[in-house]
Design an enzyme around this catalytic site. Sequence first.
Site: not given
Ligand code: IMP
Ligand code: MG
Length: 182
Positions: A44, A104, A154
Site C-alpha cells: 500500500g 487504522d 478509501v
Molecule cells: P491497522 O493495523 O489496523 O492500523 O491497519 C493498517 C492497514 O490496514 C493499512 O496498512 C492498510 O493496508 C489497511 N487499511 C486500513 N484502512 C484502510 C482503507 O481505508 N483503505 C485501504 N486499506 C486500509
Molecule cells: Mg498497508
Amino acid sequence: MNKDVERILIGEEELDRIVTRLAAEIDCDYKNSERLVLVCILKGSIVFMGDLMKKLTVPCEIDCMKVSSYGAGTATSGNVNIHLDLLRPDIAECDLLIIEDIIDSGNTLSYLVDYLLLKGAKSVRTCTLLDKPSRRKVEFAPDYRGKEIPDEFVVGYGLDYAERYRALPYIGVLSPSVYENA
Ligand code: IMP
Ligand code: MG
C-alpha cells in the site's frame, strides 16, 4: 473518476502538498543521521514512498517489509503477520523510518515499532500518509502524519480493496456497494 469511487477525498494537488510538507519535516529531523533507511510497508505504501523519497534532500537508503493485519475485506483482524522481513546485518547503525499508507486500528505500526527496536535498530520512527484516529484499538501516534481522515474506506494512491484501485492518482472513498455486495 473511477465508477466505484463515491467521491475524491484528496486530489492530486493536495497529495503533492502533503508529501512536500512531510519531506521537509523529515529532511529537517534527519539532517544529522548517518544512515536513514526508509522502510516501505508493501504494497500500500509504494506510491507514497516513491513520491516522498524523490522530495527528500537528506541521503537515504530504502528497504521493504510486507506485513498483513487485514483479511481480504475492509475489517482489520488484529493479528500482524510478517511475510517479508527486514534482513540487514547493519541494523544497529540504522535510523529506520517506517513508511505506511494508513493507520487504522494502530495494530500494524505499534507491533512493527516494537519488533524493529527488538531487532536492534538504532532508532525507529513512523510516517503515515493517512490516519483514521477514530478507529484506534491500541494507542498509537505516528511521528509524521499526512492527513487525518474520517472513518470511511478509501482507495487509490497505492491503497487497495481486494488488490484493486491502487493505481488511481487520488485518494477516493470507495462506494460501500462494492464491498457490501462482495
Ligand atoms: P491497522 O493495523 O489496523 O492500523 O491497519 C493498517 C492497514 O490496514 C493499512 O496498512 C492498510 O493496508 C489497511 N487499511 C486500513 N484502512 C484502510 C482503507 O481505508 N483503505 C485501504 N486499506 C486500509
Ligand atoms: Mg498497508
